[in-house]
Design an enzyme around this catalytic site. Structure first.
Site, PDB file in Angstrom:
ATOM      1  CB  THR A 102      -9.588   1.597 -16.559  1.00  0.00           C
ATOM      2  OG1 THR A 102      -9.460   2.952 -16.100  1.00  0.00           O
ATOM      3  CG2 THR A 102      -8.553   1.323 -17.633  1.00  0.00           C
ATOM      4  CE1 TYR A 158      -4.941  10.711 -11.736  1.00  0.00           C
ATOM      5  CE2 TYR A 158      -5.367  12.063 -13.674  1.00  0.00           C
ATOM      6  CZ  TYR A 158      -4.887  10.895 -13.107  1.00  0.00           C
ATOM      7  OH  TYR A 158      -4.369   9.913 -13.907  1.00  0.00           O
ATOM      8  CB  SER A 160      -2.544  11.687 -16.254  1.00  0.00           C
ATOM      9  OG  SER A 160      -3.639  12.242 -16.956  1.00  0.00           O
ATOM     10  CG  ASP A 200      -1.808   1.205   1.331  1.00  0.00           C
ATOM     11  OD1 ASP A 200      -1.646   2.147   0.522  1.00  0.00           O
ATOM     12  OD2 ASP A 200      -2.680   1.223   2.219  1.00  0.00           O
ATOM     13  CG  ASN A 210      -0.303   0.917 -12.629  1.00  0.00           C
ATOM     14  OD1 ASN A 210      -0.641   1.587 -13.594  1.00  0.00           O
ATOM     15  ND2 ASN A 210      -1.141   0.089 -12.018  1.00  0.00           N
ATOM     16  CE  LYS A 214      -1.294  10.097 -12.055  1.00  0.00           C
ATOM     17  NZ  LYS A 214      -0.565   8.867 -11.693  1.00  0.00           N
TER      18      LYS A 214
END
Length: 245
Positions: free
Chosen positions: A198, A163, A140, A59, A86, A167
């Protein structure tokens, strides 16, 4: 036989990357937060005929879990050839700059940025034992500051206060890490798997999981003359494959 650790690999792009690297003859340590999910994913790959795969509980938001994973892996191998960072979360939508709870910022950055750094540092000693170590940081296109400043960009209106910046920070760390390791055999790159269908985006992306995973695998298997310190994104730079930062 080369070895690879993939975080967040019990499903989706990470899982498919594991499959593709197994096909290339790698021994895969399949990282998963949940032991049962990781074991199930490994068993599925073994059922397909791949013997060289086993789960590792990790984790990336837990220092104790990262340390335990490093200890576990160190009992199995003295060398780690590839680390694919990942594991990541989106933080959900919408994410307005004004109004998103600060706790969400911390949660997203803990996984996408701080967790990646701590994982990389924890396994660096094993990576340094490899003749051709590779680090792939999964990023991303939404992390590109240049593209986010261009009204003509196809995803210009897709703004995420947590987010995207997580990145962008990941990308910045990749640049520094690649620079520090520039005179070594390391290849360190940030790779955008593309807008892929996904669970991460409720299957809204047009890209396929096999194609997305192949982008990670390509960077994971660069030869000695391969690039380092780059931001690869076929989605945002179809001609060159190299995205602007």
């Amino acid at each position: 036989m080369k070895t690879v650790l993939i975080t967040g690999a019990n499903k989706s792009i990470g899982y498919e990357a594991a499959r593709q690297l197994l096909q290339k003859g790698y021994y895969v340590y399949l990282g998963s937060r949940d032991q049962q999910k990781g074991q199930k994913a490994a068993d599925q790959l073994k059922a397909e005929g791949f013997a060289n795969v086993e789960p590792i509980v990790i984790d990336v938001t837990s220092s104790d879990s990262i340390k335990a994973a490093r200890e576990t892996l160190g009992q199995k191998t003295d060398i780690l050839d590839v680390l694919i960072n990942n594991a990541g979360i989106s933080g959900g939508l919408p994410q307005p700059a004004i109004g998103t709870d600060i706790a969400m910022f911390r949660q997203v950055f803990d996984t996408n940025f701080f967790g990646l750094i701590e994982t990389t540092q924890a396994f660096m000693d094993l990576l340094k034992q490899s003749a051709e170590p590779r680090i792939v940081n999964v990023t991303s296109g939404l992390g590109s500051l240049t593209l986010h400043s261009d009204p003509a960009w196809k995803y210009y209106q897709v703004k995420t206060a947590c987010y995207g910046p997580s990145k962008s920070a990941l990308n910045a760390y990749t640049i520094v890490l690649a620079y520090e390791l520039r005179d070594t055999p390391f290849k360190v790159n940030a790779v955008d798997p593309g807008y892929t269908a996904t669970d991460f985006n409720h299957h809204s992306g047009p890209g396929t999981v096999p194609d997305a995973a192949a982008r990670l695998v390509k960077a994971a298997t660069f030869g000695p003359d391969g690039p380092t310190g780059q931001f690869f994104s076929d989605d945002n730079a179809p001609d060159t494959g190299i995205s602007p930062w």
